[in-house]
Design a protein around this motif. Structure first.
Motif, PDB file in Angstrom:
ATOM      1  N   ALA A  11       0.839  -1.202   0.000  1.00  0.00           N
ATOM      2  CA  ALA A  11       0.000   0.000   0.000  1.00  0.00           C
ATOM      3  C   ALA A  11       0.876   1.254   0.000  1.00  0.00           C
ATOM      4  CB  ALA A  11      -0.930  -0.002   1.212  1.00  0.00           C
ATOM      5  N   GLY A  12       1.950   1.227   0.758  1.00  0.00           N
ATOM      6  CA  GLY A  12       2.881   2.356   0.775  1.00  0.00           C
ATOM      7  C   GLY A  12       3.612   2.528  -0.535  1.00  0.00           C
ATOM      8  N   LEU A  13       3.980   1.420  -1.168  1.00  0.00           N
ATOM      9  CA  LEU A  13       4.666   1.496  -2.454  1.00  0.00           C
ATOM     10  C   LEU A  13       3.748   2.019  -3.552  1.00  0.00           C
ATOM     11  CD1 LEU A  13       6.836  -1.756  -2.345  1.00  0.00           C
ATOM     12  CD2 LEU A  13       7.598   0.619  -2.038  1.00  0.00           C
ATOM     13  N   ASP A  14       2.452   1.848  -3.368  1.00  0.00           N
ATOM     14  CA  ASP A  14       1.495   2.415  -4.312  1.00  0.00           C
ATOM     15  C   ASP A  14       1.283   3.914  -4.083  1.00  0.00           C
ATOM     16  OD1 ASP A  14       1.042   0.006  -5.602  1.00  0.00           O
ATOM     17  OD2 ASP A  14      -0.756  -0.476  -4.409  1.00  0.00           O
ATOM     18  N   ALA A  15       1.677   4.420  -2.912  1.00  0.00           N
ATOM     19  CA  ALA A  15       1.344   5.798  -2.541  1.00  0.00           C
ATOM     20  C   ALA A  15       2.547   6.723  -2.362  1.00  0.00           C
ATOM     21  CB  ALA A  15       0.534   5.782  -1.236  1.00  0.00           C
ATOM     22  N   TYR A  16       3.770   6.209  -2.408  1.00  0.00           N
ATOM     23  CA  TYR A  16       4.911   7.076  -2.120  1.00  0.00           C
ATOM     24  C   TYR A  16       5.131   8.073  -3.245  1.00  0.00           C
ATOM     25  CZ  TYR A  16       8.299   4.769  -5.259  1.00  0.00           C
ATOM     26  OH  TYR A  16       8.971   4.305  -6.353  1.00  0.00           O
ATOM     27  N   ARG A  17       5.804   9.194  -2.912  1.00  0.00           N
ATOM     28  CA  ARG A  17       5.990  10.287  -3.863  1.00  0.00           C
ATOM     29  C   ARG A  17       7.454  10.602  -4.152  1.00  0.00           C
ATOM     30  NH1 ARG A  17       1.692  14.200  -0.827  1.00  0.00           N
ATOM     31  NH2 ARG A  17      -0.176  13.065  -1.401  1.00  0.00           N
ATOM     32  N   GLY A  18       8.375  10.062  -3.409  1.00  0.00           N
ATOM     33  CA  GLY A  18       9.785  10.385  -3.587  1.00  0.00           C
ATOM     34  C   GLY A  18      10.398   9.701  -4.787  1.00  0.00           C
ATOM     35  N   ASP A  19      11.598  10.148  -5.151  1.00  0.00           N
ATOM     36  CA  ASP A  19      12.356   9.488  -6.212  1.00  0.00           C
ATOM     37  C   ASP A  19      12.873   8.133  -5.748  1.00  0.00           C
ATOM     38  OD1 ASP A  19      11.993  11.631  -7.937  1.00  0.00           O
ATOM     39  OD2 ASP A  19      13.871  12.596  -7.352  1.00  0.00           O
ATOM     40  N   ALA A  20      13.107   8.011  -4.452  1.00  0.00           N
ATOM     41  CA  ALA A  20      13.565   6.765  -3.842  1.00  0.00           C
ATOM     42  C   ALA A  20      12.703   6.510  -2.613  1.00  0.00           C
ATOM     43  CB  ALA A  20      15.037   6.866  -3.439  1.00  0.00           C
ATOM     44  N   VAL A  21      12.602   5.257  -2.228  1.00  0.00           N
ATOM     45  CA  VAL A  21      11.827   4.895  -1.039  1.00  0.00           C
ATOM     46  C   VAL A  21      12.632   3.918  -0.210  1.00  0.00           C
ATOM     47  CG1 VAL A  21      10.586   3.038  -2.237  1.00  0.00           C
ATOM     48  CG2 VAL A  21       9.576   4.081  -0.208  1.00  0.00           C
ATOM     49  N   VAL A  22      12.564   4.086   1.096  1.00  0.00           N
ATOM     50  CA  VAL A  22      13.179   3.140   2.016  1.00  0.00           C
ATOM     51  C   VAL A  22      12.125   2.746   3.037  1.00  0.00           C
ATOM     52  CG1 VAL A  22      14.124   4.950   3.529  1.00  0.00           C
ATOM     53  CG2 VAL A  22      15.139   2.679   3.558  1.00  0.00           C
ATOM     54  N   VAL A  23      12.026   1.446   3.308  1.00  0.00           N
ATOM     55  CA  VAL A  23      11.074   0.923   4.278  1.00  0.00           C
ATOM     56  C   VAL A  23      11.808   0.738   5.596  1.00  0.00           C
ATOM     57  CG1 VAL A  23       9.479  -0.956   4.826  1.00  0.00           C
ATOM     58  CG2 VAL A  23       9.822  -0.267   2.437  1.00  0.00           C
ATOM     59  N   VAL A  24      11.244   1.317   6.665  1.00  0.00           N
ATOM     60  CA  VAL A  24      11.856   1.201   7.982  1.00  0.00           C
ATOM     61  C   VAL A  24      10.805   0.767   9.004  1.00  0.00           C
ATOM     62  CG1 VAL A  24      13.620   2.925   7.436  1.00  0.00           C
ATOM     63  CG2 VAL A  24      11.534   3.635   8.611  1.00  0.00           C
ATOM     64  N   MET A  25      11.275   0.313  10.122  1.00  0.00           N
ATOM     65  CA  MET A  25      10.395  -0.170  11.182  1.00  0.00           C
ATOM     66  C   MET A  25       9.889   0.993  12.038  1.00  0.00           C
ATOM     67  SD  MET A  25      10.247  -3.430  10.760  1.00  0.00           S
ATOM     68  CE  MET A  25      10.280  -3.034   9.039  1.00  0.00           C
ATOM     69  N   ALA A  26       8.690   0.855  12.540  1.00  0.00           N
ATOM     70  CA  ALA A  26       8.059   1.907  13.335  1.00  0.00           C
ATOM     71  C   ALA A  26       8.716   2.097  14.700  1.00  0.00           C
ATOM     72  CB  ALA A  26       6.571   1.598  13.521  1.00  0.00           C
ATOM     73  N   ASP A  27       9.461   1.112  15.153  1.00  0.00           N
ATOM     74  CA  ASP A  27      10.071   1.207  16.476  1.00  0.00           C
ATOM     75  C   ASP A  27      11.406   1.948  16.469  1.00  0.00           C
ATOM     76  OD1 ASP A  27      11.819  -0.615  15.325  1.00  0.00           O
ATOM     77  OD2 ASP A  27      11.422  -2.220  16.776  1.00  0.00           O
ATOM     78  N   GLY A  28      11.802   2.471  15.322  1.00  0.00           N
ATOM     79  CA  GLY A  28      13.042   3.245  15.255  1.00  0.00           C
ATOM     80  C   GLY A  28      14.294   2.397  15.262  1.00  0.00           C
ATOM     81  N   SER A  29      14.204   1.144  14.890  1.00  0.00           N
ATOM     82  CA  SER A  29      15.372   0.266  14.943  1.00  0.00           C
ATOM     83  C   SER A  29      16.441   0.637  13.920  1.00  0.00           C
ATOM     84  CB  SER A  29      14.980  -1.201  14.834  1.00  0.00           C
ATOM     85  OG  SER A  29      14.114  -1.434  13.767  1.00  0.00           O
ATOM     86  N   GLU A  30      16.071   1.390  12.864  1.00  0.00           N
ATOM     87  CA  GLU A  30      17.073   1.899  11.918  1.00  0.00           C
ATOM     88  C   GLU A  30      17.357   3.357  12.294  1.00  0.00           C
ATOM     89  OE1 GLU A  30      14.613  -1.188  10.009  1.00  0.00           O
ATOM     90  OE2 GLU A  30      14.073   0.734  10.824  1.00  0.00           O
ATOM     91  N   SER A  31      18.620   3.704  12.374  1.00  0.00           N
ATOM     92  CA  SER A  31      18.963   5.076  12.751  1.00  0.00           C
ATOM     93  C   SER A  31      18.758   6.009  11.558  1.00  0.00           C
ATOM     94  CB  SER A  31      20.404   5.170  13.238  1.00  0.00           C
ATOM     95  OG  SER A  31      21.298   5.104  12.149  1.00  0.00           O
ATOM     96  N   PRO A  32      18.345   7.242  11.825  1.00  0.00           N
ATOM     97  CA  PRO A  32      18.223   8.213  10.737  1.00  0.00           C
ATOM     98  C   PRO A  32      19.530   8.383   9.961  1.00  0.00           C
ATOM     99  CG  PRO A  32      17.126   9.044  12.683  1.00  0.00           C
ATOM    100  CD  PRO A  32      17.870   7.796  13.095  1.00  0.00           C
ATOM    101  N   GLU A  33      20.644   8.315  10.652  1.00  0.00           N
ATOM    102  CA  GLU A  33      21.944   8.452   9.995  1.00  0.00           C
ATOM    103  C   GLU A  33      22.185   7.315   8.998  1.00  0.00           C
ATOM    104  OE1 GLU A  33      21.787  10.608  13.760  1.00  0.00           O
ATOM    105  OE2 GLU A  33      21.498   8.474  13.349  1.00  0.00           O
ATOM    106  N   ASP A  34      21.823   6.088   9.383  1.00  0.00           N
ATOM    107  CA  ASP A  34      21.981   4.952   8.475  1.00  0.00           C
ATOM    108  C   ASP A  34      21.032   5.049   7.284  1.00  0.00           C
ATOM    109  OD1 ASP A  34      24.024   3.870   9.974  1.00  0.00           O
ATOM    110  OD2 ASP A  34      22.751   2.378  10.977  1.00  0.00           O
ATOM    111  N   ILE A  35      19.826   5.540   7.522  1.00  0.00           N
ATOM    112  CA  ILE A  35      18.872   5.721   6.425  1.00  0.00           C
ATOM    113  C   ILE A  35      19.425   6.742   5.435  1.00  0.00           C
ATOM    114  CG2 ILE A  35      16.556   6.528   5.818  1.00  0.00           C
ATOM    115  CD1 ILE A  35      15.716   5.460   8.654  1.00  0.00           C
ATOM    116  N   GLU A  36      19.990   7.825   5.940  1.00  0.00           N
ATOM    117  CA  GLU A  36      20.577   8.835   5.058  1.00  0.00           C
ATOM    118  C   GLU A  36      21.749   8.261   4.265  1.00  0.00           C
ATOM    119  OE1 GLU A  36      22.839  13.156   4.997  1.00  0.00           O
ATOM    120  OE2 GLU A  36      22.307  12.268   6.928  1.00  0.00           O
ATOM    121  N   LYS A  37      22.610   7.497   4.918  1.00  0.00           N
ATOM    122  CA  LYS A  37      23.744   6.883   4.222  1.00  0.00           C
ATOM    123  C   LYS A  37      23.262   5.977   3.090  1.00  0.00           C
ATOM    124  CE  LYS A  37      26.826   6.837   8.199  1.00  0.00           C
ATOM    125  NZ  LYS A  37      27.425   6.003   9.254  1.00  0.00           N
TER     126      LYS A  37
END
Length: 121
Positions: free
Chosen positions: A90-116
């Motif tokens: 459902a999210g892949l049908d609705a995203y608007r960015g040039d790139a998409v990354v799927v992350v967990m709601a509990d914050g297990s991926e750091s924002p810094e790692d997502i940016e990298k």
């Protein structure tokens, strides 16, 4: 504050951070706030798209509050059939960015790692 881009902001989005969420009332605000705080300082045009996956708790209330407070946040409900994969699709049908990354709601991926990861793409 409404869920619209700031005055003068471009509608172009570099990155969608997609978060499937099921009963995440206790953690989603912290996760989204950490992402916003980090990505606002990066120069990356981003959105945070949360897919509420048939939550039974107050997740939708928290998401409404976040979307009203932060123009980078929007959320949708996944179809009635619950499941992580359904929410991701459902999210892949609705995203608007040039790139998409799927992350967990509990914050297990750091924002810094997502940016990298985004910058590698």
């Amino acid at each position: 504050m409404t869920n619209t881009p700031p005055e003068g902001a471009s509608n172009k989005l570099d990155l969608t951070i997609l978060i499937p969420a099921y009963n995440e009332e206790a953690v989603i605000a912290n996760t989204v706030s950490a992402l916003i705080e980090h990505f606002r300082s990066t120069g990356v045009a981003f959105e945070i798209l949360v897919v509420n996956n048939n939550s039974k708790d107050g997740t939708s209330r928290v998401l409404s509050e976040l979307a009203n407070q932060h123009c980078e946040v929007r959320w949708i409900d996944s179809p009635q059939r619950p499941g992580y994969g359904v929410a991701v699709r459902a999210g892949l049908d609705a995203y608007r960015g040039d790139a998409v990354v799927v992350v967990m709601a509990d914050g297990s991926e750091s924002p810094e790692d997502i940016e990298k990861l985004f910058r590698l793409v």
